[in-house]
Design an enzyme around this catalytic site. Structure first.
Site, mmCIF file in Angstrom:
data_model
loop_
_atom_site.group_PDB
_atom_site.id
_atom_site.type_symbol
_atom_site.label_atom_id
_atom_site.label_comp_id
_atom_site.label_asym_id
_atom_site.label_seq_id
_atom_site.Cartn_x
_atom_site.Cartn_y
_atom_site.Cartn_z
ATOM 1 N N PHE A 106 25.117 66.237 21.303
ATOM 2 C CA PHE A 106 25.736 67.274 20.471
ATOM 3 C C PHE A 106 27.172 67.590 20.884
ATOM 4 C CE2 PHE A 106 24.550 70.039 23.984
ATOM 5 C CZ PHE A 106 25.513 71.037 23.951
ATOM 6 N N LYS A 107 27.525 67.289 22.132
ATOM 7 C CA LYS A 107 28.873 67.630 22.600
ATOM 8 C C LYS A 107 29.952 66.851 21.865
ATOM 9 C CE LYS A 107 27.591 69.343 27.165
ATOM 10 N NZ LYS A 107 26.156 68.994 27.347
#
Ligand SMILES: *Cc1c(COP(=O)(O)O)cnc(C)c1O
Length: 433
Positions: A106-107
């Site tokens: 998700f980063k």
């Protein structure tokens, strides 16, 4: 939009200052002065909009006063060139898969968005070269490096502990070249983080170089994480199931969940949040006792959540006026041992064929145990299970298919600069640039 510091001792900053500095001068975290509510009409039709259209509306509420509409749209559309689908797992539990980006975690969303926004400010102001320092235990380094790859005017230095990140993780930032330099530190992750902190404090260095950080203390990295909470709601609404939505977030530094809390304050109808911890349960203990006791992190198989002093806790406190009861009314907590994580991952795979990663397993289990009648749960699946190949294969006793994107990284040639953990060495290296 002006940004204040959670410590309230620093002057207000512009968006540009907040993004370039990262941390306020009083060491507090920047917060937007107002959180705009989005109109009912937006929520009424949200299921008819694309992810990019939804994200642009949210981005406009955050950044619209400071970035021209066409530029902001371009940044949002470029960042979200991949989908974050909602996938049914079991019963009323859905996985929001945030791992379809370049480094499969998700980063990627915050990393890419921050790179593009910083790039815009650099071009607009004609700033000299900006140096991004990032310490990583694995995931952050790859997302930030890939997000910033090729962005003009920015050079990224990834500091990582020699021999302590997996081969897949290491390849994701050491093979890139261009404006990305990997520094292989003879020490631990804490040593890497200490080097970065010392660099930010060092007056002589800061006179020579423009230094900034790219972890979730930076508003440009953490606010865009609100986008996919809105998109999760839109997807659930399409299924007619969004009336009592509960979101479970595998949490470490609490940047991801804090972005969701912002979403709720903007009007997103989320019933409640669950913060899923591994054995690093500082936030869980805070919820139980009202006391915040940071302590050194312990190693677990959900290692991106091995955080002993969550940096975004200051933002959670600030959002709810430091009220323990207000925070507890919105968020409940859970904490799981490695054994429980393994058991969850294994049984879900066996029963449903859905393969969780160790972080998502915490999020899933929190819903499985805590969902009430009438509620529908969404957990954030924060990384692709193949990123934790040995761990996951060891649990399910089966082969995990490695996505093509990861295979491509494996083919690259590792290039890094070895360095001691002495600040003097790091400093003289930076001064020689
Ligand atoms: C970074 C990370 C987390 C924790 O997110 P925070 O925003 O630090 O709470 C969870 N899972 C994975 C896979 C991560 O990389």
């Amino acid at each position: 939009m002006k940004y204040y510091s959670t410590n309230k001792q620093a002057a207000m900053a512009s968006l540009q200052e907040a993004v370039v500095k990262g941390l306020a001068s009083d060491k507090g975290l920047f917060m937007p002065e107002t959180i705009k509510t989005l109109p009912n009409e937006f929520f009424e039709n949200i299921e008819t909009l694309s992810f990019q259209e939804i994200a642009y509306r949210v981005a406009d509420a955050f950044f619209g006063e400071d970035v021209p509409a066409d530029t902001l749209k371009e940044i949002v559309y470029d960042t979200l060139s991949f989908d974050t689908p909602l996938v049914p797992v079991a019963g009323n539990i859905y996985s929001l898969e945030l791992f379809h980006g370049p480094t499969l975690a998700f980063k990627d969303v915050g990393g890419r968005f921050m790179a593009r926004l910083l790039g815009y400010f650099i071009r607009k102001e004609g700033l000299k070269n900006v140096n991004v320092l990032v310490a990583t235990s694995g995931d952050t380094g790859s997302a930030v490096a890939n997000g910033f790859l090729g962005v003009e005017g920015i050079h990224v230095y990834v500091l990582y502990p020699k021999g302590k990140v997996s081969e897949i993780q290491e390849k994701q930032f050491t093979t890139l070249g261009q404006n990305i330099t990997s520094l292989e530190i003879d020490g631990t992750f804490d040593d890497c983080q200490a080097l970065v902190k010392s660099a930010f404090m060092d007056e002589e260095l800061n006179k020579h170089l423009l230094l900034t950080s790219a972890n979730s203390i930076n508003v440009a990295r953490f606010l865009p994480q609100a986008f996919y909470y809105f998109y999760a709601y839109a997807q659930l609404k399409k299924l007619g199931k969004a009336d009592k939505m509960v979101i479970s977030v595998p949490s470490g530094n609490f940047g991801n969940i804090t972005a969701g809390l912002f979403g709720k304050q903007m009007g997103l109808p989320i019933s409640r949040f669950i913060a899923a911890n591994n054995k690093n349960d500082i936030f869980y203990q805070y919820l139980q006792t009202g006391k915040y006791n940071p302590r050194p992190s312990i190693a677990t198989i959900a290692n991106a959540m091995d955080v002993g002093d969550p940096s975004n806790f200051a933002r959670v406190l600030d959002l709810y006026g430091h009220s323990h009861s207000a925070i507890s009314a919105e968020i409940t907590g859970t904490t799981y041992s490695d054994e429980q994580i393994r058991e969850t991952l294994q049984s879900v795979y066996q029963e449903t064929h859905y393969l969780l990663d160790p972080h998502g397993a915490c999020g899933y289990r929190a819903l499985k145990e805590g969902l009430k009648d009438g509620e529908v749960g969404v957990f954030l699946e924060t990384a692709h299970p193949a990123k934790f190949l040995e761990t996951v294969e060891g649990i399910i006793h089966d082969k995990v298919t490695i996505p093509v994107k990861l295979q491509e990284f494996m083919k690259g040639e590792k290039k890094s600069l070895e360095m001691s953990k002495d600040f003097a060495d790091f400093k003289s290296y930076l001064l020689s640039l």
